[in-house]
Design a protein around this motif. Structure first.
Motif, PDB file in Angstrom:
ATOM      1  N   ARG A   6       0.855  -1.190   0.000  1.00 50.30           N
ATOM      2  CA  ARG A   6       0.000   0.000   0.000  1.00 50.30           C
ATOM      3  C   ARG A   6       0.885   1.231   0.000  1.00 50.30           C
ATOM      4  O   ARG A   6       1.800   1.349   0.824  1.00 50.30           O
ATOM      5  CB  ARG A   6      -0.870   0.047   1.265  1.00 50.30           C
ATOM      6  CG  ARG A   6      -2.076  -0.858   1.288  1.00 50.30           C
ATOM      7  CD  ARG A   6      -2.892  -0.540   2.535  1.00 50.30           C
ATOM      8  NE  ARG A   6      -3.904  -1.533   2.807  1.00 50.30           N
ATOM      9  CZ  ARG A   6      -5.152  -1.494   2.356  1.00 50.30           C
ATOM     10  NH1 ARG A   6      -5.530  -0.495   1.593  1.00 50.30           N
ATOM     11  NH2 ARG A   6      -6.017  -2.440   2.670  1.00 50.30           N
ATOM     12  N   TYR A   7       0.584   2.136  -0.918  1.00 46.64           N
ATOM     13  CA  TYR A   7       1.226   3.447  -0.841  1.00 46.64           C
ATOM     14  C   TYR A   7       0.673   4.174   0.386  1.00 46.64           C
ATOM     15  O   TYR A   7      -0.387   3.835   0.916  1.00 46.64           O
ATOM     16  CB  TYR A   7       0.945   4.246  -2.109  1.00 46.64           C
ATOM     17  CG  TYR A   7       1.621   3.695  -3.336  1.00 46.64           C
ATOM     18  CD1 TYR A   7       2.928   4.053  -3.664  1.00 46.64           C
ATOM     19  CD2 TYR A   7       0.947   2.802  -4.172  1.00 46.64           C
ATOM     20  CE1 TYR A   7       3.547   3.542  -4.796  1.00 46.64           C
ATOM     21  CE2 TYR A   7       1.562   2.284  -5.304  1.00 46.64           C
ATOM     22  CZ  TYR A   7       2.862   2.653  -5.603  1.00 46.64           C
ATOM     23  OH  TYR A   7       3.466   2.130  -6.724  1.00 46.64           O
ATOM     24  N   GLU A   8       1.407   5.177   0.833  1.00 45.03           N
ATOM     25  CA  GLU A   8       1.002   5.900   2.043  1.00 45.03           C
ATOM     26  C   GLU A   8      -0.427   6.433   1.913  1.00 45.03           C
ATOM     27  O   GLU A   8      -1.226   6.343   2.855  1.00 45.03           O
ATOM     28  CB  GLU A   8       1.977   7.052   2.291  1.00 45.03           C
ATOM     29  CG  GLU A   8       1.809   7.730   3.654  1.00 45.03           C
ATOM     30  CD  GLU A   8       2.110   6.790   4.825  1.00 45.03           C
ATOM     31  OE1 GLU A   8       1.517   7.007   5.899  1.00 45.03           O
ATOM     32  OE2 GLU A   8       2.904   5.845   4.662  1.00 45.03           O
ATOM     33  N   LYS A   9      -0.770   6.955   0.728  1.00 41.32           N
ATOM     34  CA  LYS A   9      -2.103   7.516   0.502  1.00 41.32           C
ATOM     35  C   LYS A   9      -3.193   6.450   0.614  1.00 41.32           C
ATOM     36  O   LYS A   9      -4.343   6.754   0.953  1.00 41.32           O
ATOM     37  CB  LYS A   9      -2.149   8.158  -0.893  1.00 41.32           C
ATOM     38  CG  LYS A   9      -3.479   8.804  -1.243  1.00 41.32           C
ATOM     39  CD  LYS A   9      -3.464   9.361  -2.664  1.00 41.32           C
ATOM     40  CE  LYS A   9      -4.837   9.894  -3.056  1.00 41.32           C
ATOM     41  NZ  LYS A   9      -4.858  10.378  -4.462  1.00 41.32           N
TER      42      LYS A   9
ATOM     43  N   ASP B 203      -9.703   2.932  -8.984  1.00 42.93           N
ATOM     44  CA  ASP B 203      -8.494   2.253  -9.447  1.00 42.93           C
ATOM     45  C   ASP B 203      -7.644   3.163 -10.341  1.00 42.93           C
ATOM     46  O   ASP B 203      -7.405   2.873 -11.505  1.00 42.93           O
ATOM     47  CB  ASP B 203      -8.894   0.975 -10.203  1.00 42.93           C
ATOM     48  CG  ASP B 203      -7.709   0.080 -10.504  1.00 42.93           C
ATOM     49  OD1 ASP B 203      -6.670   0.219  -9.830  1.00 42.93           O
ATOM     50  OD2 ASP B 203      -7.815  -0.762 -11.415  1.00 42.93           O
ATOM     51  N   GLY B 204      -7.199   4.273  -9.764  1.00 46.05           N
ATOM     52  CA  GLY B 204      -6.344   5.195 -10.520  1.00 46.05           C
ATOM     53  C   GLY B 204      -7.062   5.889 -11.657  1.00 46.05           C
ATOM     54  O   GLY B 204      -6.470   6.123 -12.721  1.00 46.05           O
ATOM     55  N   SER B 205      -8.317   6.248 -11.449  1.00 47.45           N
ATOM     56  CA  SER B 205      -9.110   6.879 -12.520  1.00 47.45           C
ATOM     57  C   SER B 205      -8.530   8.226 -12.938  1.00 47.45           C
ATOM     58  O   SER B 205      -7.901   8.934 -12.144  1.00 47.45           O
ATOM     59  CB  SER B 205     -10.558   7.090 -12.050  1.00 47.45           C
ATOM     60  OG  SER B 205     -11.191   5.860 -11.809  1.00 47.45           O
ATOM     61  N   LYS B 206      -8.808   8.578 -14.203  1.00 49.73           N
ATOM     62  CA  LYS B 206      -8.373   9.866 -14.737  1.00 49.73           C
ATOM     63  C   LYS B 206      -9.532  10.865 -14.798  1.00 49.73           C
ATOM     64  O   LYS B 206      -9.354  11.998 -15.235  1.00 49.73           O
ATOM     65  CB  LYS B 206      -7.773   9.676 -16.132  1.00 49.73           C
ATOM     66  CG  LYS B 206      -6.529   8.791 -16.125  1.00 49.73           C
ATOM     67  CD  LYS B 206      -6.031   8.512 -17.526  1.00 49.73           C
ATOM     68  CE  LYS B 206      -4.829   7.581 -17.497  1.00 49.73           C
ATOM     69  NZ  LYS B 206      -4.352   7.234 -18.864  1.00 49.73           N
TER      70      LYS B 206
ATOM     71  N   VAL C 198      -3.273   4.889  -5.858  1.00 44.88           N
ATOM     72  CA  VAL C 198      -2.306   5.801  -6.463  1.00 44.88           C
ATOM     73  C   VAL C 198      -2.156   5.533  -7.950  1.00 44.88           C
ATOM     74  O   VAL C 198      -2.056   6.463  -8.756  1.00 44.88           O
ATOM     75  CB  VAL C 198      -0.943   5.682  -5.746  1.00 44.88           C
ATOM     76  CG1 VAL C 198       0.134   6.468  -6.487  1.00 44.88           C
ATOM     77  CG2 VAL C 198      -1.068   6.165  -4.303  1.00 44.88           C
ATOM     78  N   LYS C 199      -2.132   4.265  -8.330  1.00 39.95           N
ATOM     79  CA  LYS C 199      -2.024   3.921  -9.748  1.00 39.95           C
ATOM     80  C   LYS C 199      -2.953   2.755 -10.064  1.00 39.95           C
ATOM     81  O   LYS C 199      -3.380   2.020  -9.170  1.00 39.95           O
ATOM     82  CB  LYS C 199      -0.583   3.563 -10.126  1.00 39.95           C
ATOM     83  CG  LYS C 199      -0.033   2.334  -9.426  1.00 39.95           C
ATOM     84  CD  LYS C 199       1.380   2.047  -9.900  1.00 39.95           C
ATOM     85  CE  LYS C 199       1.915   0.746  -9.268  1.00 39.95           C
ATOM     86  NZ  LYS C 199       3.286   0.441  -9.768  1.00 39.95           N
ATOM     87  N   ASN C 200      -3.253   2.594 -11.338  1.00 41.15           N
ATOM     88  CA  ASN C 200      -4.164   1.542 -11.773  1.00 41.15           C
ATOM     89  C   ASN C 200      -3.553   0.170 -11.544  1.00 41.15           C
ATOM     90  O   ASN C 200      -2.452  -0.111 -11.981  1.00 41.15           O
ATOM     91  CB  ASN C 200      -4.490   1.737 -13.260  1.00 41.15           C
ATOM     92  CG  ASN C 200      -5.420   0.665 -13.795  1.00 41.15           C
ATOM     93  OD1 ASN C 200      -4.975  -0.320 -14.368  1.00 41.15           O
ATOM     94  ND2 ASN C 200      -6.705   0.858 -13.609  1.00 41.15           N
ATOM     95  N   ARG C 201      -4.299  -0.693 -10.838  1.00 38.65           N
ATOM     96  CA  ARG C 201      -3.833  -2.050 -10.560  1.00 38.65           C
ATOM     97  C   ARG C 201      -4.556  -3.083 -11.411  1.00 38.65           C
ATOM     98  O   ARG C 201      -4.116  -4.209 -11.517  1.00 38.65           O
ATOM     99  CB  ARG C 201      -4.056  -2.391  -9.072  1.00 38.65           C
ATOM    100  CG  ARG C 201      -3.211  -1.570  -8.099  1.00 38.65           C
ATOM    101  CD  ARG C 201      -3.592  -1.896  -6.658  1.00 38.65           C
ATOM    102  NE  ARG C 201      -2.852  -1.088  -5.704  1.00 38.65           N
ATOM    103  CZ  ARG C 201      -1.871  -1.546  -4.921  1.00 38.65           C
ATOM    104  NH1 ARG C 201      -1.507  -2.817  -5.006  1.00 38.65           N
ATOM    105  NH2 ARG C 201      -1.259  -0.757  -4.071  1.00 38.65           N
TER     106      ARG C 201
ATOM    107  N   ALA D  44      -7.886  -3.977  -7.682  1.00 32.83           N
ATOM    108  CA  ALA D  44      -8.762  -3.031  -6.986  1.00 32.83           C
ATOM    109  C   ALA D  44      -9.701  -3.756  -6.030  1.00 32.83           C
ATOM    110  O   ALA D  44      -9.902  -3.327  -4.882  1.00 32.83           O
ATOM    111  CB  ALA D  44      -9.562  -2.217  -8.007  1.00 32.83           C
ATOM    112  N   VAL D  45     -10.284  -4.864  -6.486  1.00 29.74           N
ATOM    113  CA  VAL D  45     -11.170  -5.640  -5.610  1.00 29.74           C
ATOM    114  C   VAL D  45     -10.397  -6.129  -4.391  1.00 29.74           C
ATOM    115  O   VAL D  45     -10.875  -6.047  -3.257  1.00 29.74           O
ATOM    116  CB  VAL D  45     -11.790  -6.838  -6.362  1.00 29.74           C
ATOM    117  CG1 VAL D  45     -12.551  -7.738  -5.394  1.00 29.74           C
ATOM    118  CG2 VAL D  45     -12.740  -6.349  -7.453  1.00 29.74           C
TER     119      VAL D  45
END
Length: 328
Positions: A44-47, A115-118, A143-146, A151-152
Motif C-alpha cells: 500500500r502506498y502511504e495515501k 483504481d487510478g481513474s483519470k 495511487v495507480k491503476n492495478r 482493486a477488488v
C-alpha cells in the motif's frame, strides 16, 4: 482385415509434428514458469492507508485480518466510472437503507475503490460518503491503476464485513439479487472453516445474448468458456459475472493467494477456491448489459486466454503455490 499402414514418409512427418508439439509445450511451460512472480507485492502506498471521511479527515483503513464489525461489505471496483457509478450507487444504497430500516440489526458498508481513474470517479463517490456518512460509504483511491482484480483485493483487505460482496460499478446486476446469492451461500452450510462462495450467474441468459452478438464475439465467448472449463474451473458456468459473495474467511484466504490482477482474476479466484475445497454455489441473477464497458473484445479475450493458460501451467509447475501472505 488390418488397416493399411501409412507410407514411411507420412509416418516420419507425423512423428516430427508430434515432437515439435511436445517441444512447443515444454517451451511454453518453461516461459510460464520463468516469467512467473512467486507472489505479487501487496504493497500500500502511504495515501492508500487511509480513507478520507465526510469531514475531510483521514481515517486508517481496517484489515481483513481484524474481526468483522459489519454484517456486509460491498466492494465496488471503479475505473473512470463517473458516468455509470451514480446509477449503481443509488440502487445499492436505496436497497441497503430499506433493508436496515426493516432490520435495525443489519449493518453494512460500501467501499468504492477508485483504481487510478483519470476522471472524477473519486469526487462522485465522495458525494455518497457525505450524504450517508463515512461509516457506511468509504472511498479508497489507489495511487495507480492495478486492474480490476487488484482493486477488488485492496477493497477486500480494507473491509469490515462478515460477508463480502463484489459488485460492478456499472450496476448491470440487479442489486436486490444479493438475496439470491445470500440464499446460495446459506444453502452451502455447514461451511468448512467458515469458508464459502456464492457466485451470481448469467448462464441462463446465454441464448438471448447469442442472438444479440456478432458471430465473431459469440465464437470468442465459446472459446473462452471452453478454455476456462478445460484449464481451470469445471463446475461454474459463468466465472466472469462481477456479483460474488464470499464469507470473510474465504475472501481472506483466496485473495491472499491471488496473482492475476486484471480481467481473468475471477477465474484464478475460483480455481484457488476449488483447489482449497471451498464450497461454491452458482445462482442465476438478473443482468442487463450497460454501455461503457472497458473490455476491448478481441485483445481483452486474447489477454484472458493467455492468463488462463498461465494460471494452469504456473500452479502445475509449482511456480505459484497455494500459500497466503499479508498486505503491507
Amino acid at each position: 482385415m488390418a488397416a493399411p499402414l501409412p507410407p514411411p514418409g507420412a509416418a516420419a512427418v507425423l512423428a516430427a509434428l508430434a515432437a515439435l508439439l511436445l517441444l512447443l509445450l515444454l517451451l511454453i511451460c518453461m516461459i510460464a514458469h520463468v516469467t512467473a512472480r512467486e507472489m505479487p507485492t501487496l504493497h500500500r502506498y502511504e495515501k492508500e492507508k487511509f480513507f478520507v471521511n465526510a469531514e475531510g479527515r483521514k481515517e486508517s483503513v481496517p484489515s481483513i485480518h481484524d474481526p468483522a464489525t459489519r454484517e456486509l461489505s460491498v466492494i465496488v471496483p471503479s475505473y473512470n466510472e463517473e458516468d455509470r457509478l451514480p446509477l449503481m450507487m443509488d440502487e445499492a444504497l436505496d436497497y441497503l437503507e430499506k433493508r436496515q430500516k426493516r432490520d435495525p440489526s443489519f449493518t453494512y458498508e460500501v467501499i468504492v475503490v477508485d483504481d487510478g481513474s483519470k476522471d472524477q470517479t473519486t469526487k462522485v463517490a465522495m458525494k455518497y460518503c457525505k450524504k450517508y456518512g463515512s461509516d457506511k460509504v468509504r472511498v479508497l483511491s489507489l495511487v495507480k491503476n492495478r486492474g480490476k482484480g487488484g482493486a477488488v483485493r485492496m477493497g477486500v483487505f480494507s473491509s469490515r464485513g462478515e460477508k463480502i460482496l463484489m459488485a460492478d460499478a456499472d450496476g448491470a446486476t440487479k442489486f436486490a439479487d444479493i438475496e439470491k446469492v445470500e440464499e446460495g451461500l446459506k444453502n452451502l452450510q455447514p461451511w468448512p472453516n467458515e469458508m464459502a462462495i456464492s457466485c451470481g450467474s448469467r448462464a441462463h441468459l446465454e441464448k438471448d445474448s447469442i442472438a444479440k452478438r456478432s458471430y465473431f464475439r459469440t465464437l470468442l465467448m465459446y472459446g473462452f468458456h471452453f478454455l476456462v472449463w478445460f484449464l481451470c474451473v469445471k463446475e461454474i458456468r459463468d466465472t466472469q459475472c462481477g456479483f460474488k459473495l464470499l464469507t470473510r474467511k474465504a475472501a481472506s484466504r483466496t485473495f491472499s493467494i491471488l496473482h492475476i490482477e486484471r480481467w481473468a482474476f475471477d477465474v484464478e479466484l475460483l480455481y484457488i477456491a476449488q483447489r482449497l475445497r471451498i464450497p461454491i454455489a452458482e445462482v442465476a441473477v438478473n443482468w442487463t448489459e450497460i454501455e461503457g464497458s472497458k473490455l476491448v473484445p478481441f485483445w481483452s479475450w486474447l489477454q484472458m486466454g493467455r492468463d488462463l493458460l498461465f494460471i494452469r501451467l504456473r500452479y502445475m509447475t509449482g511456480a505459484w503455490q497455494l500459500e497466503t501472505r499479508k498486505c503491507n
